[in-house]
Design a protein around this motif. Structure first.
Motif, mmCIF file in Angstrom:
data_model
loop_
_atom_site.group_PDB
_atom_site.id
_atom_site.type_symbol
_atom_site.label_atom_id
_atom_site.label_comp_id
_atom_site.label_asym_id
_atom_site.label_seq_id
_atom_site.Cartn_x
_atom_site.Cartn_y
_atom_site.Cartn_z
ATOM 1 N N UNK A 268 0.572 -1.248 -0.029
ATOM 2 C CA UNK A 268 0.085 0.165 0.049
ATOM 3 C C UNK A 268 0.931 1.241 -0.167
ATOM 4 N N UNK A 269 0.514 2.152 -0.919
ATOM 5 C CA UNK A 269 1.119 3.432 -0.944
ATOM 6 C C UNK A 269 0.747 4.411 0.073
ATOM 7 N N UNK A 270 1.816 4.916 0.654
ATOM 8 C CA UNK A 270 1.304 5.930 1.706
ATOM 9 C C UNK A 270 1.551 7.338 1.370
ATOM 10 N N UNK A 271 0.479 7.678 1.158
ATOM 11 C CA UNK A 271 -0.075 9.156 0.494
ATOM 12 C C UNK A 271 0.719 10.040 1.729
ATOM 13 N N UNK A 272 0.358 10.001 2.875
ATOM 14 C CA UNK A 272 0.782 10.880 3.748
ATOM 15 C C UNK A 272 2.127 11.188 3.780
ATOM 16 N N UNK A 273 2.876 10.145 3.663
ATOM 17 C CA UNK A 273 4.407 10.102 3.731
ATOM 18 C C UNK A 273 4.829 11.112 2.405
ATOM 19 N N UNK A 274 4.402 10.794 1.310
ATOM 20 C CA UNK A 274 4.645 11.418 0.126
ATOM 21 C C UNK A 274 4.378 12.971 0.367
ATOM 22 N N UNK A 275 3.269 13.038 0.814
ATOM 23 C CA UNK A 275 2.944 14.728 0.992
ATOM 24 C C UNK A 275 4.002 15.463 1.965
ATOM 25 N N UNK A 276 4.335 14.803 3.046
ATOM 26 C CA UNK A 276 5.357 15.190 4.139
ATOM 27 C C UNK A 276 6.682 15.449 3.424
ATOM 28 N N UNK A 277 6.927 14.515 2.312
ATOM 29 C CA UNK A 277 8.163 15.018 1.434
ATOM 30 C C UNK A 277 7.860 15.836 0.419
ATOM 31 N N UNK A 278 6.839 16.424 0.364
ATOM 32 C CA UNK A 278 6.391 17.632 -0.588
ATOM 33 C C UNK A 278 6.740 16.922 -2.027
ATOM 34 N N UNK A 279 6.204 15.697 -2.230
ATOM 35 C CA UNK A 279 6.259 15.176 -3.581
ATOM 36 C C UNK A 279 5.124 15.443 -4.414
ATOM 37 N N UNK A 280 5.078 16.115 -5.577
ATOM 38 C CA UNK A 280 3.703 16.559 -5.982
ATOM 39 C C UNK A 280 2.839 15.515 -6.627
ATOM 40 N N UNK A 281 1.735 15.820 -6.132
ATOM 41 C CA UNK A 281 0.779 14.528 -6.762
ATOM 42 C C UNK A 281 0.594 14.476 -8.233
ATOM 43 N N UNK A 282 0.125 13.130 -8.769
ATOM 44 C CA UNK A 282 -0.098 13.203 -10.238
ATOM 45 C C UNK A 282 0.585 12.041 -10.732
ATOM 46 N N UNK A 283 1.183 12.107 -11.905
ATOM 47 C CA UNK A 283 1.665 11.049 -12.400
ATOM 48 C C UNK A 283 2.741 10.437 -11.537
ATOM 49 N N UNK A 284 3.585 10.940 -10.951
ATOM 50 C CA UNK A 284 4.676 10.752 -10.165
ATOM 51 C C UNK A 284 4.153 9.806 -9.019
ATOM 52 N N UNK A 285 2.962 9.881 -8.660
ATOM 53 C CA UNK A 285 2.412 9.079 -7.243
ATOM 54 C C UNK A 285 2.174 7.651 -8.153
ATOM 55 N N UNK A 286 1.779 7.731 -9.245
ATOM 56 C CA UNK A 286 1.506 6.327 -9.955
ATOM 57 C C UNK A 286 2.911 5.458 -10.290
ATOM 58 N N UNK A 287 3.964 6.125 -10.575
ATOM 59 C CA UNK A 287 5.247 5.554 -10.655
ATOM 60 C C UNK A 287 5.817 4.877 -9.315
ATOM 61 N N UNK A 288 5.504 5.975 -8.204
ATOM 62 C CA UNK A 288 6.076 5.722 -7.030
ATOM 63 C C UNK A 288 5.321 4.272 -6.520
ATOM 64 N N UNK A 289 3.903 4.354 -6.717
ATOM 65 C CA UNK A 289 3.087 3.117 -6.350
ATOM 66 C C UNK A 289 3.353 1.838 -7.003
ATOM 67 N N UNK A 290 4.034 1.971 -8.100
ATOM 68 C CA UNK A 290 4.797 0.903 -8.822
ATOM 69 C C UNK A 290 5.996 0.431 -8.282
#
Length: 312
Positions: free
Chosen positions: A156-178
């Motif tokens: 499971x992808x940790x969205x909150x952790x990604x936000x805390x790292x200030x990673x912009x949402x969008x296509x990058x989230x999909x890559x990280x989820x994979x």
């Protein structure tokens, strides 16, 4: 992944057990896969909670009647109901000729596509979620066992952790989820696996019937979450098992043990072990558990939800 046993008797049906058929329900894709289709399977489906409209694949082990006599009736009924989109059937040489002859002489015309695939050892079907392979068993006629392997999934992808790292949402989230590694616009390199939970190990199911003990069954059952294996005879009837090339309870248990399977569910029982006889099915279960403790004995309409394993 949910397994439902629709027929657990060998050779002939009994009052309480129909002949061979096992259903695998894949709720995440609204599909139903069937392994063997003995006479009366369509009636068993009607008595179960399964939906024949979801039937998409049928896997036949061999051409003995107690494994195929229900096939034409089921296919014809699905056509008349008009609720099946397409059925792919996998089985040994001769299966297509059998279906074609039965269709011709009964004047049955399917209203949906039916494709028969003649199988050979190895991978016979693969998509983005599953790989299905088959291998030879040791029976009186050519017979194959099947292995269904679900592919591993990223945790499971940790969205909150990604936000805390200030990673912009969008296509990058999909890559990280994979689980991919991504270089951000500010130069930071982010490994997707660091933002995902433990990998979900794909579940594995092996289906082996009819066969005497053989290396082919052991290979199919390697590290299987569930091994479904025939156990036609009790250990004391091993001579009969060898003559007819069927398995005893101890052969099924030995297969599970050597393959390091996680659970064994026995099926395909001879009617000779009915209640009141010198040996009953409860005795067969004790024989198997003496070798492989995590053994269960199937009965008609028994269901089993295959649990997931997480990477340690």
């Amino acid at each position: 992944m949910q397994i439902t046993f629709l027929g657990t008797s060998s050779g002939v049906p009994t009052r309480g057990r129909n002949v061979s058929s096992v259903a695998l329900r894949l709720p995440q894709r609204a599909e139903l896969w069937l392994f063997d289709c003995g006479e009366g399977t369509q009636h068993q489906l009607l008595r179960s909670e399964l939906k024949s409209s979801q039937l998409s694949r049928i896997f036949i082990t061999h051409m003995h009647g107690d494994h195929i006599f229900g096939l034409m009736g089921l296919l014809a009924s699905c056509g008349l109901a008009g609720n099946v989109q397409r059925v792919d059937i996998y089985g040994p040489a001769g299966l297509n000729e059998y279906i074609q002859a039965a269709s011709r002489y009964s004047h049955t015309h399917f209203s949906y596509p039916v494709k028969v695939h003649a199988i050979r050892p190895g991978v016979i079907y693969e998509d983005h979620e599953f790989t299905v392979s088959c291998g030879p068993l040791h029976h009186r006629i050519p017979a194959f066992g099947y292995r269904v392997a679900e592919k591993d999934r990223t945790g499971r992808f940790d969205v909150e952790k990604a936000k805390a790292l200030q990673i912009p949402p969008g296509r990058i989230y999909g890559q990280l989820k994979r689980g991919e590694t991504v270089t951000l616009s500010d130069g930071r390199v982010i490994n997707g696996t660091d933002l995902c939970g433990p990998t979900e190990i794909g579940r594995k199911i092996a289906y082996c019937t009819d066969t005497v003990y053989c290396e082919g069954a052991v290979e199919l059952a390697q590290d299987a979450d569930v091994l479904i294996h025939e156990a036609t005879f009790a250990h004391q009837d091993a001579d009969m098992a060898f003559q007819r090339l069927h398995s005893t309870t101890t052969m099924a248990a030995q297969t599970a043990l050597v393959a390091k399977a996680h659970r064994l569910i026995m099926t395909h029982f001879s009617p000779r072990y009915a209640p009141g006889n010198p040996l009953e099915l409860k005795d067969l279960l004790q024989e198997a558990r003496a070798i492989f403790p995590n053994t269960d004995m199937a009965y008609d309409f028994m269901t089993y939800d295959v649990p997931r394993r997480r990477e340690v």
